[in-house]
Design an enzyme around this catalytic site. Structure first.
Site, PDB file in Angstrom:
ATOM      1  N   LYS A 102      -2.153   7.771  20.425  1.00 39.77           N
ATOM      2  CA  LYS A 102      -3.069   8.325  18.600  1.00 39.77           C
ATOM      3  C   LYS A 102      -4.473   7.921  18.663  1.00 39.77           C
ATOM      4  O   LYS A 102      -5.093   9.573  17.885  1.00 39.77           O
ATOM      5  CB  LYS A 102      -2.186   7.780  17.524  1.00 39.77           C
ATOM      6  CG  LYS A 102      -1.855   8.463  16.436  1.00 39.77           C
ATOM      7  CD  LYS A 102      -1.232   7.957  15.754  1.00 39.77           C
ATOM      8  CE  LYS A 102      -1.405   8.898  14.229  1.00 39.77           C
ATOM      9  NZ  LYS A 102      -0.876   7.677  13.429  1.00 39.77           N
TER      10      LYS A 102
ATOM     11  N   GLY B 191       0.646  -0.937   0.228  1.00 42.21           N
ATOM     12  CA  GLY B 191      -0.025  -0.191  -0.061  1.00 42.21           C
ATOM     13  C   GLY B 191       0.614   1.167  -0.414  1.00 42.21           C
ATOM     14  O   GLY B 191       0.884   1.750   1.311  1.00 42.21           O
ATOM     15  N   ALA B 192       1.164   1.554  -0.979  1.00 36.16           N
ATOM     16  CA  ALA B 192       2.113   2.625  -1.148  1.00 36.16           C
ATOM     17  C   ALA B 192       1.739   3.436  -1.901  1.00 36.16           C
ATOM     18  O   ALA B 192       2.225   4.949  -2.580  1.00 36.16           O
ATOM     19  CB  ALA B 192       3.395   2.069  -2.158  1.00 36.16           C
TER      20      ALA B 192
ATOM     21  N   GLY C  75       2.873   5.127   2.901  1.00 37.40           N
ATOM     22  CA  GLY C  75       3.494   4.105   2.555  1.00 37.40           C
ATOM     23  C   GLY C  75       4.869   4.370   1.201  1.00 37.40           C
ATOM     24  O   GLY C  75       6.268   4.033   1.320  1.00 37.40           O
TER      25      GLY C  75
ATOM     26  N   ALA D 199       0.512   7.234   0.807  1.00 39.89           N
ATOM     27  CA  ALA D 199       1.165   8.992   1.084  1.00 39.89           C
ATOM     28  C   ALA D 199       2.384   8.307   2.300  1.00 39.89           C
ATOM     29  O   ALA D 199       3.902   8.432   2.101  1.00 39.89           O
ATOM     30  CB  ALA D 199       0.395   9.585   1.429  1.00 39.89           C
TER      31      ALA D 199
ATOM     32  N   GLU E  82     -13.359   5.689   7.217  1.00 41.29           N
ATOM     33  CA  GLU E  82     -12.343   4.727   8.320  1.00 41.29           C
ATOM     34  C   GLU E  82     -12.487   4.679   9.108  1.00 41.29           C
ATOM     35  O   GLU E  82     -12.302   4.801  10.540  1.00 41.29           O
ATOM     36  CB  GLU E  82     -10.599   5.278   8.521  1.00 41.29           C
ATOM     37  CG  GLU E  82     -10.047   3.428   8.729  1.00 41.29           C
ATOM     38  CD  GLU E  82      -8.640   3.903   8.444  1.00 41.29           C
ATOM     39  OE1 GLU E  82      -7.631   3.295   8.699  1.00 41.29           O
ATOM     40  OE2 GLU E  82      -7.879   5.315   8.250  1.00 41.29           O
TER      41      GLU E  82
END
Length: 341
Positions: free
Chosen positions: A204, A7-8, A12, A10, A285
């Site tokens: 977080k 999952g490259a 990644g 932002a 999400e």
């Protein structure tokens, strides 16, 4: 060291370039125009006005890359669930899988007290897909603090930060975490080891679980949500409910609620990731950030009226806009045992 970034996007993409510069043998799994650009021109990273280009194997099919030492998953939680089986060609006997995602992870109860070790979070791993395909024993937990964005196909812009938290679910100080931290540091990524990474995950998540849905519902930026008396109070009450849940399962919080909210307010007029997703018509999400906390509350008999209310509103908003649910709805599991008091 062979590392695949699955999952490259932002984050990644940023990690891929930095790890490659640190000497790792990096490959990436991506898709669409982003993948096409990386194959043609390399992966470009803009950092403080400097342009860095790294070339590395890039594909949409993990089966083309072979077994890895580490697989770093930088997809959103629902996307990672969707591709769990597709990751298996990357996994050898000793491959570690690093979950570099927001929200409560699917492996949360692995390595905790035997009284809760058999619990599963269906809200982030319906039907135990990741648990079965990947296996919690492979996992290294991670928290991600840099801010990055994709500004064009194959082009990542670094905005600020280079800090990552790392830790084993069983709280051990393992050699595999030390090796990963070393190659990350070699590439200019700052790491911090946590005896229990869950504590940092909660800190977080603490802000994300309230600021993200409230901003998505109201359209307000982070500074407004954190300072308006009404939404600040709502966020505070949601955070207190989450803290009670985390502490019931053994987590500790190194800052207090007011300090955490003040820190968010200090970020300024930031549009949260969920607000950006709503504006761009992308799936939200919500389950990893909020439904998972509600589910944990039910498992340990902690009431969550504020979380329940905001979650219901955000779910309805998401359904109306076609942005939720992000994976097939699974019937609530009501037969799970509550944690012993």
């Amino acid at each position: 060291m062979k590392i695949c970034i699955y999952g490259a996007g932002a984050i990644g993409g940023y990690m891929a370039v930095m790890l490659k510069r640190g000497g790792a043998d990096v490959s990436i799994v991506a898709r669409g125009a982003h993948l096409d650009a990386i194959r043609q021109n390399g992966l470009k990273l803009l950092v403080d006005g400097t342009e860095i280009i790294e070339r590395m194997p890039a594909t949409s099919k993990a089966s083309e890359l072979g077994v890895q030492d580490y697989v770093i998953v930088t997809l959103k939680a629902h996307q990672a669930w969707q591709v769990a089986e597709d990751m298996t060609p990357l996994l050898g006997k000793d491959t570690a899988v690093v979950t570099a995602q927001n929200g409560l992870p699917w492996w949360y109860f692995h390595g905790l007290h035997p009284s809760v070790a058999d619990l599963r979070l269906q809200s982030v791993d319906p039907d135990n897909r990741q648990w079965d395909a990947i296996g919690p024993e492979r996992v290294i937990g991670a928290t991600v603090y840099p801010a990055t964005e994709i500004i064009g196909p194959g082009v990542i812009k670094h905005i600020y930060g280079n800090q990552f938290g790392l830790g084993e679910p069983d709280c051990s100080n393992s050699e595999r975490v030390k090796r990963l931290a070393a190659v990350m540091e070699a590439g200019g990524l700052k790491t911090r080891f946590y005896d229990d990474i869950r504590n940092d995950i909660w800190v977080k998540l603490w802000g994300n679980l309230c600021f993200n849905p409230i901003s998505a519902l109201t359209g307000a930026t982070l500074d407004i949500v954190a300072t308006d008396p009404g939404t600040r109070t709502l966020a505070r009450n949601m955070m207190l409910e989450a803290q009670a849940i985390g502490e019931k399962f053994g987590a500790t919080f190194r800052v207090d609620v007011e300090r955490r909210i003040d820190g968010a307010a200090g970020v300024g007029a930031h549009r949260t990731s969920m607000l950006q997703d709503v504006d761009k018509g992308r799936a939200i999400e919500l389950d990893a950030l909020l439904t998972s906390v509600q589910e944990m509350g039910r498992l340990c008999d902690v009431d969550t009226p504020f979380i329940d209310s905001v979650l219901a509103l955000a779910q309805q908003m998401g359904r109306v806009r076609g942005l939720y649910p992000t994976f097939p709805e699974v019937a609530a599991v009501t037969a799970r045992p509550a944690m012993a008091s």
